[in-house]
Design a protein around this motif. Structure first.
Motif, PDB file in Angstrom:
ATOM      1  N   GLY A  41       0.786  -1.225   0.000  1.00 31.93           N
ATOM      2  CA  GLY A  41       0.000   0.000   0.000  1.00 31.93           C
ATOM      3  C   GLY A  41       0.820   1.279   0.000  1.00 31.93           C
ATOM      4  O   GLY A  41       0.297   2.351   0.296  1.00 31.93           O
ATOM      5  N   TYR A  42       2.088   1.204  -0.322  1.00 32.48           N
ATOM      6  CA  TYR A  42       2.956   2.387  -0.308  1.00 32.48           C
ATOM      7  C   TYR A  42       2.751   3.259  -1.538  1.00 32.48           C
ATOM      8  O   TYR A  42       2.309   2.796  -2.586  1.00 32.48           O
ATOM      9  CB  TYR A  42       4.428   1.963  -0.263  1.00 32.48           C
ATOM     10  N   GLU A  43       3.109   4.524  -1.379  1.00 30.73           N
ATOM     11  CA  GLU A  43       3.236   5.432  -2.514  1.00 30.73           C
ATOM     12  C   GLU A  43       4.732   5.640  -2.724  1.00 30.73           C
ATOM     13  O   GLU A  43       5.467   5.880  -1.774  1.00 30.73           O
ATOM     14  CB  GLU A  43       2.558   6.768  -2.245  1.00 30.73           C
ATOM     15  N   LEU A  44       5.166   5.524  -3.964  1.00 31.81           N
ATOM     16  CA  LEU A  44       6.572   5.659  -4.302  1.00 31.81           C
ATOM     17  C   LEU A  44       6.738   6.847  -5.232  1.00 31.81           C
ATOM     18  O   LEU A  44       5.969   6.996  -6.183  1.00 31.81           O
ATOM     19  CB  LEU A  44       7.047   4.369  -4.982  1.00 31.81           C
ATOM     20  N   GLN A  45       7.705   7.693  -4.934  1.00 30.91           N
ATOM     21  CA  GLN A  45       7.995   8.825  -5.808  1.00 30.91           C
ATOM     22  C   GLN A  45       9.480   8.813  -6.126  1.00 30.91           C
ATOM     23  O   GLN A  45      10.321   8.743  -5.231  1.00 30.91           O
ATOM     24  CB  GLN A  45       7.616  10.156  -5.154  1.00 30.91           C
ATOM     25  N   ILE A  46       9.792   8.871  -7.420  1.00 25.49           N
ATOM     26  CA  ILE A  46      11.176   8.910  -7.884  1.00 25.49           C
ATOM     27  C   ILE A  46      11.414  10.282  -8.498  1.00 25.49           C
ATOM     28  O   ILE A  46      10.757  10.659  -9.465  1.00 25.49           O
ATOM     29  CB  ILE A  46      11.432   7.815  -8.939  1.00 25.49           C
ATOM     30  N   ASP A  47      12.330  11.018  -7.910  1.00 25.33           N
ATOM     31  CA  ASP A  47      12.726  12.329  -8.425  1.00 25.33           C
ATOM     32  C   ASP A  47      14.116  12.212  -9.019  1.00 25.33           C
ATOM     33  O   ASP A  47      14.965  11.476  -8.501  1.00 25.33           O
ATOM     34  CB  ASP A  47      12.750  13.375  -7.302  1.00 25.33           C
ATOM     35  N   GLY A  48      14.350  12.981 -10.079  1.00 29.51           N
ATOM     36  CA  GLY A  48      15.684  13.051 -10.644  1.00 29.51           C
ATOM     37  C   GLY A  48      16.551  13.979  -9.819  1.00 29.51           C
ATOM     38  O   GLY A  48      16.068  14.761  -9.003  1.00 29.51           O
TER      39      GLY A  48
ATOM     40  N   LEU B 181       9.393   7.145  -0.139  1.00 28.98           N
ATOM     41  CA  LEU B 181       8.446   6.057   0.127  1.00 28.98           C
ATOM     42  C   LEU B 181       7.523   6.520   1.236  1.00 28.98           C
ATOM     43  O   LEU B 181       7.972   6.805   2.344  1.00 28.98           O
ATOM     44  CB  LEU B 181       9.182   4.795   0.562  1.00 28.98           C
ATOM     45  N   THR B 182       6.243   6.597   0.927  1.00 27.66           N
ATOM     46  CA  THR B 182       5.246   7.039   1.892  1.00 27.66           C
ATOM     47  C   THR B 182       4.368   5.853   2.270  1.00 27.66           C
ATOM     48  O   THR B 182       3.743   5.243   1.400  1.00 27.66           O
ATOM     49  CB  THR B 182       4.378   8.165   1.286  1.00 27.66           C
ATOM     50  N   PRO B 183       4.327   5.515   3.575  1.00 34.46           N
ATOM     51  CA  PRO B 183       3.505   4.378   3.993  1.00 34.46           C
ATOM     52  C   PRO B 183       2.023   4.669   3.830  1.00 34.46           C
ATOM     53  O   PRO B 183       1.619   5.830   3.750  1.00 34.46           O
ATOM     54  CB  PRO B 183       3.875   4.176   5.458  1.00 34.46           C
ATOM     55  N   PRO B 184       1.213   3.622   3.793  1.00 34.26           N
ATOM     56  CA  PRO B 184      -0.235   3.826   3.681  1.00 34.26           C
ATOM     57  C   PRO B 184      -0.764   4.574   4.904  1.00 34.26           C
ATOM     58  O   PRO B 184      -0.158   4.556   5.969  1.00 34.26           O
ATOM     59  CB  PRO B 184      -0.801   2.411   3.601  1.00 34.26           C
ATOM     60  N   LYS B 185      -1.877   5.220   4.727  1.00 34.63           N
ATOM     61  CA  LYS B 185      -2.503   5.969   5.817  1.00 34.63           C
ATOM     62  C   LYS B 185      -2.891   5.027   6.955  1.00 34.63           C
ATOM     63  O   LYS B 185      -3.179   3.860   6.748  1.00 34.63           O
ATOM     64  CB  LYS B 185      -3.768   6.690   5.312  1.00 34.63           C
ATOM     65  N   ALA B 186      -2.914   5.552   8.156  1.00 31.02           N
ATOM     66  CA  ALA B 186      -3.247   4.745   9.332  1.00 31.02           C
ATOM     67  C   ALA B 186      -4.623   4.104   9.194  1.00 31.02           C
ATOM     68  O   ALA B 186      -4.828   2.948   9.561  1.00 31.02           O
ATOM     69  CB  ALA B 186      -3.173   5.597  10.598  1.00 31.02           C
ATOM     70  N   ALA B 187      -5.567   4.826   8.624  1.00 32.57           N
ATOM     71  CA  ALA B 187      -6.922   4.274   8.450  1.00 32.57           C
ATOM     72  C   ALA B 187      -6.891   3.079   7.507  1.00 32.57           C
ATOM     73  O   ALA B 187      -7.557   2.060   7.746  1.00 32.57           O
ATOM     74  CB  ALA B 187      -7.870   5.336   7.917  1.00 32.57           C
ATOM     75  N   ALA B 188      -6.105   3.158   6.451  1.00 32.03           N
ATOM     76  CA  ALA B 188      -6.005   2.037   5.502  1.00 32.03           C
ATOM     77  C   ALA B 188      -5.358   0.845   6.168  1.00 32.03           C
ATOM     78  O   ALA B 188      -5.730  -0.295   5.921  1.00 32.03           O
ATOM     79  CB  ALA B 188      -5.211   2.456   4.270  1.00 32.03           C
ATOM     80  N   GLN B 189      -4.378   1.086   7.040  1.00 40.74           N
ATOM     81  CA  GLN B 189      -3.728  -0.010   7.754  1.00 40.74           C
ATOM     82  C   GLN B 189      -4.720  -0.708   8.671  1.00 40.74           C
ATOM     83  O   GLN B 189      -4.739  -1.939   8.755  1.00 40.74           O
ATOM     84  CB  GLN B 189      -2.561   0.522   8.580  1.00 40.74           C
ATOM     85  N   GLN B 190      -5.559   0.052   9.349  1.00 38.56           N
ATOM     86  CA  GLN B 190      -6.524  -0.534  10.258  1.00 38.56           C
ATOM     87  C   GLN B 190      -7.548  -1.360   9.487  1.00 38.56           C
ATOM     88  O   GLN B 190      -7.980  -2.403   9.944  1.00 38.56           O
ATOM     89  CB  GLN B 190      -7.217   0.554  11.075  1.00 38.56           C
TER      90      GLN B 190
ATOM     91  N   ASP C 188      -0.044   2.139  -4.551  1.00 40.02           N
ATOM     92  CA  ASP C 188      -0.321   0.752  -4.195  1.00 40.02           C
ATOM     93  C   ASP C 188       0.885  -0.139  -4.496  1.00 40.02           C
ATOM     94  O   ASP C 188       0.788  -1.174  -5.141  1.00 40.02           O
ATOM     95  CB  ASP C 188      -1.579   0.242  -4.905  1.00 40.02           C
ATOM     96  N   VAL C 189       2.033   0.313  -4.006  1.00 41.76           N
ATOM     97  CA  VAL C 189       3.310  -0.358  -4.249  1.00 41.76           C
ATOM     98  C   VAL C 189       3.580  -1.360  -3.132  1.00 41.76           C
ATOM     99  O   VAL C 189       3.311  -1.093  -1.959  1.00 41.76           O
ATOM    100  CB  VAL C 189       4.450   0.680  -4.328  1.00 41.76           C
ATOM    101  N   LYS C 190       4.120  -2.498  -3.512  1.00 42.89           N
ATOM    102  CA  LYS C 190       4.519  -3.534  -2.549  1.00 42.89           C
ATOM    103  C   LYS C 190       6.044  -3.529  -2.466  1.00 42.89           C
ATOM    104  O   LYS C 190       6.730  -3.623  -3.490  1.00 42.89           O
ATOM    105  CB  LYS C 190       4.022  -4.897  -3.009  1.00 42.89           C
TER     106      LYS C 190
ATOM    107  N   THR D 134      13.064  -4.464  -3.490  1.00 46.64           N
ATOM    108  CA  THR D 134      12.300  -4.391  -4.726  1.00 46.64           C
ATOM    109  C   THR D 134      10.946  -3.763  -4.451  1.00 46.64           C
ATOM    110  O   THR D 134      10.284  -4.093  -3.465  1.00 46.64           O
ATOM    111  CB  THR D 134      12.105  -5.801  -5.326  1.00 46.64           C
ATOM    112  N   ALA D 135      10.548  -2.850  -5.333  1.00 43.15           N
ATOM    113  CA  ALA D 135       9.225  -2.224  -5.280  1.00 43.15           C
ATOM    114  C   ALA D 135       8.436  -2.745  -6.479  1.00 43.15           C
ATOM    115  O   ALA D 135       8.906  -2.649  -7.614  1.00 43.15           O
ATOM    116  CB  ALA D 135       9.346  -0.714  -5.338  1.00 43.15           C
ATOM    117  N   SER D 136       7.269  -3.319  -6.232  1.00 38.42           N
ATOM    118  CA  SER D 136       6.427  -3.875  -7.297  1.00 38.42           C
ATOM    119  C   SER D 136       5.136  -3.088  -7.392  1.00 38.42           C
ATOM    120  O   SER D 136       4.515  -2.785  -6.370  1.00 38.42           O
ATOM    121  CB  SER D 136       6.090  -5.341  -7.008  1.00 38.42           C
TER     122      SER D 136
END
Length: 171
Positions: free
Chosen positions: A91-98, A157-166, A110-112, A131-133
């Motif tokens: 459930g992560y959000e991934l951002q790649i900046d140059g 890498l931003t973890p899923p929101k606390a509500a989504a985890q619950q 929705d990255v694993k 690895t990020a899938s």
């Protein structure tokens, strides 16, 4: 919970593949990252992992400056090979900046995160690969290929929101 904020990293590999969801076929990618960090980040993966791998330097040993707020800077077991961890985070959000201005970030949702390998290093740092899938579009795959060529990126890498985890725990 494990997270990074505009952390210097390198893309080691991008693998495209097809995921099947019933009869549907969706494009997906596995992105292998390598980076290093202070050993404090080990607590976000597993409590006690830092203390299991690091110790305070003894008398007569090189007195390294502690990284962050931990005096644990000597590797406890220098002969250990890098350690593979079975941890997976979803459930992560991934951002790649140059590294250069003007490059649009690549954002995947929705990255694993999986296939973690850690290597404790003298001085209190840790080499890390994982690895990020994620499901991707053809355009995102092209952008990932360009990032692979550049190799060095800033990774968030931003973890899923606390509500989504619950919600996941209740299921």
């Amino acid at each position: 919970m494990f997270q990074l904020e505009k952390h210097d990293s390198a893309i080691a590999n991008v693998n495209q593949r097809i995921e099947r969801h019933g009869e549907e076929r969706e494009l997906a990618a596995d992105i292998k990252f390598t980076t290093s960090a202070g050993n404090n980040f080990l607590d976000s993966i597993e409590k006690g992992l830092k203390e299991a791998l690091f110790r305070k330097p003894g008398k007569g040993e090189q007195q390294d400056l502690p990284i962050g707020d931990t005096p644990l800077s000597a590797v406890k077991f220098p002969s250990l090979e890098p350690l593979k961890l079975a941890h997976e985070f979803t459930g992560y959000e991934l951002q790649i900046d140059g590294l250069l201005e003007g490059v649009d970030p690549i954002v995947l949702v929705d990255v694993k995160l999986k296939r973690f390998v850690i290597e404790p290093k003298e001085g209190g740092s840790v080499g890390l690969s994982f690895t990020a899938s994620a499901n991707v579009t053809p355009d995102e795959l092209a952008e990932l290929s360009e990032a692979l060529i550049r190799e060095d990126v800033l990774l968030t890498l931003t973890p899923p929101k606390a509500a989504a985890q619950q919600t996941d725990l209740a299921a």
